[in-house]
Design an enzyme around this catalytic site. Structure first.
Site, PDB file in Angstrom:
ATOM      1  N   GLY A   1      27.037  10.195 -12.269  1.00  0.00           N
ATOM      2  CA  GLY A   1      26.620  10.896 -13.480  1.00  0.00           C
ATOM      3  C   GLY A   1      26.733  10.048 -14.739  1.00  0.00           C
ATOM      4  O   GLY A   1      26.664  10.569 -15.847  1.00  0.00           O
TER       5      GLY A   1
ATOM      6  N   SER B   1      24.315   7.833  -9.672  1.00  0.00           N
ATOM      7  CA  SER B   1      23.184   7.508 -10.552  1.00  0.00           C
ATOM      8  C   SER B   1      22.004   6.882  -9.812  1.00  0.00           C
ATOM      9  O   SER B   1      21.310   6.022 -10.370  1.00  0.00           O
ATOM     10  CB  SER B   1      23.646   6.615 -11.710  1.00  0.00           C
ATOM     11  OG  SER B   1      24.620   7.295 -12.493  1.00  0.00           O
TER      12      SER B   1
HETATM   13  P1  PGA Z   1      24.725  11.461  -9.615  1.00  0.00           P
HETATM   14  O1  PGA Z   1      25.765  12.202  -8.648  1.00  0.00           O
HETATM   15  O2  PGA Z   1      23.533  11.094  -8.764  1.00  0.00           O
HETATM   16  O3  PGA Z   1      24.374  12.494 -10.665  1.00  0.00           O
HETATM   17  O4  PGA Z   1      25.410  10.267 -10.170  1.00  0.00           O
HETATM   18  C1  PGA Z   1      25.967  11.781  -7.337  1.00  0.00           C
HETATM   19  C2  PGA Z   1      26.996  12.675  -6.685  1.00  0.00           C
HETATM   20  O5  PGA Z   1      27.965  13.066  -7.343  1.00  0.00           O
HETATM   21  O6  PGA Z   1      26.874  13.015  -5.484  1.00  0.00           O
END
Ligand code: PGA
Length: 256
Positions: A178, A218
């Site tokens: 995230g 991400s």
């Molecule tokens: P993100 O989350 O792709 O938003 O970074 C990945 C996850 O927590 O599984």
């Protein structure tokens, strides 16, 4: 037998029933127009409230499976607010995500608990997407392999080889979740190869070669092709980008 590839969307605590229904509809519209390779699974992990409806939407759509984001370690009982693996199974869930860093951080889940949750899930015939990964200070100290080894050994290595066949590992560096900051393809490949070597040392190369190891943190359509091209990266566990059908489709295509 060749190793499966998986692209899984972890919705986290997002989407009410109506938004979620629309998102599944939008995703299915896009994947129906693709020729999904036979060894590729698309997995959707919505909140508990969405599971039963999503199960009806995904029913009989080949290559698509439903995951829950958590389960309790006991089969039933006085655990107000909790959901058991058997309940998940009964609504058509195939996978459960365990060990996500948000569960570790905000809900205090540790290896001892996760080992019990894994047993509960497997005993009901669910497969487990087991998340591991290091926070930034561990990466900066260069000790990420030790931490990931402890996470895997502590929660999973009591399983026998047959049980381990129902485990998918997701490597999710906490500093990439995230944050918009992705691991480089080289960082992901190094860790994935290390994880596979741990599995090989415990269960043999045949089991290790068949275990899907997903990258998470991400991931998006722009960086997924490079990450998924790594020999030990078998797809992704996708958070933010899985809430947008176009982005999720782009990431699925990168796993072809
Ligand atoms: P993100 O989350 O792709 O938003 O970074 C990945 C996850 O927590 O599984």
């Amino acid at each position: 037998m060749s190793r499966k590839k998986i692209v899984a969307g972890n919705w986290k605590m997002n989407q009410n029933l109506f938004e979620g229904k629309q998102l599944v509809t939008d995703i299915l519209k896009r994947t129906a127009a693709l020729e999904l390779p036979e060894n590729l699974e698309v997995v959707i992990a919505p909140p508990f409230t969405q599971l039963e409806l999503a199960a009806t939407q995904l029913k009989e759509v080949p290559g698509h499976f439903l995951a829950a984001q958590n389960c309790h370690q006991e089969a039933s009982g006085a655990y107000t607010g909790e959901v058991s693996a058997g309940m998940l199974k009964s609504v058509g869930v195939a996978y459960v995500i365990l060990g996500h860093s948000e569960r570790r951080q905000y809900f205090g889940e540790d290896e001892a608990l996760l080992s019990k949750k894994t047993d509960a899930a497997l005993s009901q015939g669910l497969k487990v997407i087991f998340c591991v990964g290091e926070p930034l200070e561990i990466r900066d100290a260069g000790t990420q392999n030790d931490l990931v080894r402890r996470q895997i050994e502590g929660a999973l290595f009591h399983l026998d080889a047959g049980q381990f066949g129902n485990i998918v590992i997701a490597y999710e560096p906490v500093w990439a979740i995230g944050t918009g900051r992705t691991a480089t393809a080289a960082q992901a490949q190094d860790m994935h190869a290390y994880i596979r070597s741990l599995i090989a040392a415990r269960y043999g190369t045949e089991v290790a070669d068949l275990t899907p190891i997903l990258y998470g943190g991400s991931a998006k359509p722009s960086n997924a092709p490079e990450l998924f091209a790594c020999p030990d990266v078998d797809g992704g566990l996708i958070g933010g980008a899985s809430l947008n059908a176009d982005d999720f489709e782009g990431i699925i295509k990168a796993a072809f």
